[in-house]
Design a protein around this motif. Structure first.
Motif, PDB file in Angstrom:
ATOM      1  N   ASN A 116     -53.036 -11.221  38.776  1.00 20.92           N
ATOM      2  CA  ASN A 116     -53.949 -12.064  38.013  1.00 20.92           C
ATOM      3  C   ASN A 116     -55.266 -11.322  37.783  1.00 20.92           C
ATOM      4  OD1 ASN A 116     -55.805 -14.035  37.115  1.00 20.92           O
ATOM      5  ND2 ASN A 116     -54.709 -15.663  38.172  1.00 20.92           N
ATOM      6  N   PRO A 117     -55.595 -10.974  36.532  1.00 26.63           N
ATOM      7  CA  PRO A 117     -56.833 -10.221  36.291  1.00 26.63           C
ATOM      8  C   PRO A 117     -58.097 -11.000  36.643  1.00 26.63           C
ATOM      9  CG  PRO A 117     -55.859 -10.942  34.218  1.00 26.63           C
ATOM     10  CD  PRO A 117     -54.854 -11.219  35.278  1.00 26.63           C
ATOM     11  N   LEU A 118     -58.056 -12.333  36.578  1.00 26.26           N
ATOM     12  CA  LEU A 118     -59.245 -13.115  36.927  1.00 26.26           C
ATOM     13  C   LEU A 118     -59.511 -13.077  38.430  1.00 26.26           C
ATOM     14  CD1 LEU A 118     -58.904 -16.214  34.566  1.00 26.26           C
ATOM     15  CD2 LEU A 118     -60.084 -14.032  34.171  1.00 26.26           C
ATOM     16  N   ALA A 195     -51.861 -17.234  47.390  1.00 27.38           N
ATOM     17  CA  ALA A 195     -53.180 -17.666  46.915  1.00 27.38           C
ATOM     18  C   ALA A 195     -53.834 -16.612  46.037  1.00 27.38           C
ATOM     19  CB  ALA A 195     -54.084 -17.996  48.104  1.00 27.38           C
ATOM     20  N   GLN A 196     -53.594 -15.345  46.350  1.00 30.26           N
ATOM     21  CA  GLN A 196     -54.205 -14.245  45.605  1.00 30.26           C
ATOM     22  C   GLN A 196     -53.249 -13.635  44.578  1.00 30.26           C
ATOM     23  OE1 GLN A 196     -55.685 -11.420  48.525  1.00 30.26           O
ATOM     24  NE2 GLN A 196     -56.864 -12.985  49.597  1.00 30.26           N
ATOM     25  N   THR A 280     -60.424 -20.691  47.846  1.00 30.85           N
ATOM     26  CA  THR A 280     -59.101 -20.624  47.222  1.00 30.85           C
ATOM     27  C   THR A 280     -58.491 -19.230  47.326  1.00 30.85           C
ATOM     28  OG1 THR A 280     -60.095 -20.182  45.045  1.00 30.85           O
ATOM     29  CG2 THR A 280     -59.633 -22.476  45.611  1.00 30.85           C
ATOM     30  N   ILE A 281     -59.339 -18.202  47.399  1.00 30.49           N
ATOM     31  CA  ILE A 281     -58.847 -16.836  47.539  1.00 30.49           C
ATOM     32  C   ILE A 281     -58.424 -16.563  48.983  1.00 30.49           C
ATOM     33  CG2 ILE A 281     -59.464 -14.401  47.336  1.00 30.49           C
ATOM     34  CD1 ILE A 281     -59.183 -15.789  44.650  1.00 30.49           C
ATOM     35  N   TYR A 282     -59.222 -17.057  49.942  1.00 26.62           N
ATOM     36  CA  TYR A 282     -58.909 -16.912  51.375  1.00 26.62           C
ATOM     37  C   TYR A 282     -58.536 -18.291  51.911  1.00 26.62           C
ATOM     38  CZ  TYR A 282     -61.174 -12.366  50.845  1.00 26.62           C
ATOM     39  OH  TYR A 282     -61.514 -11.096  50.440  1.00 26.62           O
ATOM     40  N   ALA A 283     -57.379 -18.766  51.486  1.00 26.19           N
ATOM     41  CA  ALA A 283     -57.009 -20.170  51.717  1.00 26.19           C
ATOM     42  C   ALA A 283     -56.320 -20.364  53.062  1.00 26.19           C
ATOM     43  CB  ALA A 283     -56.094 -20.639  50.582  1.00 26.19           C
ATOM     44  N   ASP A 284     -57.039 -20.081  54.156  1.00 27.24           N
ATOM     45  CA  ASP A 284     -56.494 -20.269  55.499  1.00 27.24           C
ATOM     46  C   ASP A 284     -57.656 -20.420  56.469  1.00 27.24           C
ATOM     47  OD1 ASP A 284     -57.408 -17.541  56.077  1.00 27.24           O
ATOM     48  OD2 ASP A 284     -55.624 -16.883  55.020  1.00 27.24           O
TER      49      ASP A 284
END
Length: 301
Positions: A116-118, A195-196, A280-284
């Protein structure tokens, strides 16, 4: 350890992104120009950084100079012994174990990328070490080879590349030349992987400039393999995205400089409009603990 500005290597090939519209334009451009190809992306919060795996950086700091492939393998063997004997993580194939360790911060040779480029852009403008007074960098890797799969060759206790004992053997199978570069989209071995939209680049340390290909167009003779290893831990075929057919080089890599003046705007769009943020990127739970360590999360009570 000496520090190096990788802009010396990437500068002649980079395109500049000054804000949100420019980011979208570049993503749209290569998607339209190369509709038959897929890409993986990587964002780095400082444009001066080289493209290096975490294990490569750790060894470089320890040794005071870029490590060799043999030194990287020796470190991997030690890591596997520690994990399997002292931490009792036996029974997990090497590549899967490296992936799990990578996503909790342990150093491995795996190079983090995302489909995902975003998300890659978020890492560039918001990731570790991010400061808004520095330019950031974005990479797009063309994925035109068969992806790595966890078959009988790769899902083993001993990494496949540990069986390559000489540079001649490595060169024969493309390891460290870019010709055998693997992009691995692993199963959900850790919450952060889905997530990533995570993937990994798996390859050896650059072997020689003849196989790595063009680097700086007007001074190719200056780029010895030793000089390249100051900036990169995997071989690259740097190129510029352009109209027409995909460059003939195997799996070219495009690079973009995100100007510091555009970081806040890009971060705002990604976090407020698209929902890409730390949670949301580090969803833990480890991500929550990391966020509390690294930010002023208390603010004004």
């Amino acid at each position: 350890m000496a520090t190096y500005d990788a802009g010396e290597l990437f500068g002649p090939w980079e395109k500049t992104i000054s804000g949100w519209d420019g980011l979208l334009d570049e993503i749209k451009f290569i998607s339209n120009v190369y509709p038959g190809n897929s890409f993986v992306w990587r964002g780095q919060s400082d444009a001066a950084w080289g493209l290096k795996s975490s294990l490569y950086r750790s060894l470089e700091t320890e040794l005071g100079s870029p490590p060799s492939e043999e030194q990287l393998i020796a470190a991997e063997r030690k890591l596997l012994r520690l994990a399997r004997i002292d931490w009792r993580l036996d029974g997990i194939p090497a590549l899967q174990l490296f992936a799990r360790l990578q996503h909790v911060g342990a150093p491995t040779r795996l190079l983090d990328v995302t489909a995902n480029p975003l998300i890659a852009a978020w890492f560039a403008v918001s990731g570790s070490g991010a400061t808004d007074d520095k330019d950031a960098r974005l990479f797009a890797f063309v994925n035109n080879r068969r992806p790595l799969q966890l078959n009988s060759s790769w899902n083993t206790n001993t990494p496949r590349w540990h069986q390559l004992h000489t540079d001649e053997h490595r060169r024969a199978v493309g390891w460290g030349t870019g010709l055998g570069r693997k992009i691995w989209r692993p199963p959900a071995l850790h919450n952060r992987i889905p997530a990533q939209n995570a993937a990994f680049i798996v390859d050896g340390i650059p072997l020689d400039t003849a196989e790595t290909g063009r680097v700086v167009p007007d001074e190719p003779s200056r780029w010895t393999v030793e000089r390249l290893r100051k900036y990169i831990s995997v071989p690259l075929k740097l190129s510029r995205p352009r109209e027409g057919r995909l460059p003939k080089e195997n799996a070219p890599v495009f690079t973009y400089r995100i100007l510091s003046s555009g970081r806040k705007e890009i971060r705002h769009e990604l976090e407020e409009r698209f929902g890409f943020r730390f949670a949301t990127i580090y969803a833990d739970i480890e991500g929550l603990a990391q966020y509390m360590r690294e930010t002023n999360w208390l603010g004004e009570l």
